[in-house]
Motif scaffolding. Sequence first.
Motif, short mmCIF file in Angstrom:
data_model
loop_
_atom_site.label_atom_id
_atom_site.label_comp_id
_atom_site.label_asym_id
_atom_site.label_seq_id
_atom_site.Cartn_x
_atom_site.Cartn_y
_atom_site.Cartn_z
N VAL A 186 3.43 -3.95 5.92
CA VAL A 186 3.06 -2.94 5.12
C VAL A 186 1.68 -2.08 5.44
CG1 VAL A 186 3.91 -4.14 3.07
CG2 VAL A 186 1.69 -4.77 3.84
N TRP A 187 0.67 -3.02 6.62
CA TRP A 187 -0.45 -2.20 6.96
C TRP A 187 -0.09 -1.11 8.07
CZ3 TRP A 187 0.99 -7.33 7.04
CH2 TRP A 187 2.00 -7.86 8.13
N ARG A 208 -3.58 -0.66 2.58
CA ARG A 208 -1.84 -0.78 2.16
C ARG A 208 -1.96 -2.19 2.24
NH1 ARG A 208 -2.00 3.67 5.70
NH2 ARG A 208 -1.91 2.34 7.78
N THR A 231 -0.52 -4.29 -1.61
CA THR A 231 0.59 -4.63 -1.53
C THR A 231 0.27 -6.32 -2.01
OG1 THR A 231 1.55 -3.45 0.22
CG2 THR A 231 2.71 -5.65 -0.22
#
Length: 277
Positions: free
Chosen positions: A237-238, A117, A121
Amino acid sequence: MPFYLLTNALGFPYSASPGEFAPGCDVARVGSELRTRQGSLLPATFIVASTPGGTLPDSPDVTSRHAQLFEVELVDPDAVPLRKGQPPRKLRATRVRVAREVSVFLIFGSHAGALERFFATMEAMTHEQWARVHSLFVASETRDVALHGHPGLGRIPRVVKNTAHRGSRVVDELGYLAEQWALDLVDAALSLDERRDLFRASEAANVAARALALGNRLISIVRTDALAPFEAVIGPVWEAPKRSRGHTTSPQSPAVSLAPSPTLTQSVAGEVPCPGI
């Protein structure tokens, strides 16, 4: 029992012998049988493993973020452990049947989703976002020097690197690999002139990627500080997306056999996280 095979971006498998790729070998393609051709004295062999992380060659720096990972069926009756006396989890093989392509991030074990992820991003970040990451990272280093009196490499990068070196060999290899992938991504995302101007952007990406690969080996405050420049710019976002209440749909498979760019949505069936992660 599924086995896994790692290849470069073109589909050539890494050699189980010294050397980067298995010489005289077919290209891995879903649905085909991959085999090595006879060499002058001994046939070339490639690495298959019972876990995605076990497919890493002895020099993981030769693996780029564009590598491919395949689930394969072992059809070589003469496959042997990579090293004598080791459990048969990592084998030398000359023939496999390629079942499907899966996300290459699975080599990071339990931290695969977080890293995939994050990298997805980062690949979509704009120049302005990289500039903000650069500024925030420089500011954090300035604070470190003021608080701890260490010029040059800041406190957080040192702690992250030192934690990796105190871990197992597998942990250190995966941390180093995540860092190299981050470097590769920044080189592709920014021009040479932009990299000169944003000279700390690469360091920020390296530290964040290694921190995600180390997972809970880092104390939470260090992990938070290592990820802080990116969290301020692109958010956490992770982290796995939160599932809405009452959601009952089964998660999708991590890969579709014919998809050119598989994505990770769940662990492969039977996968065991890499040891020490």
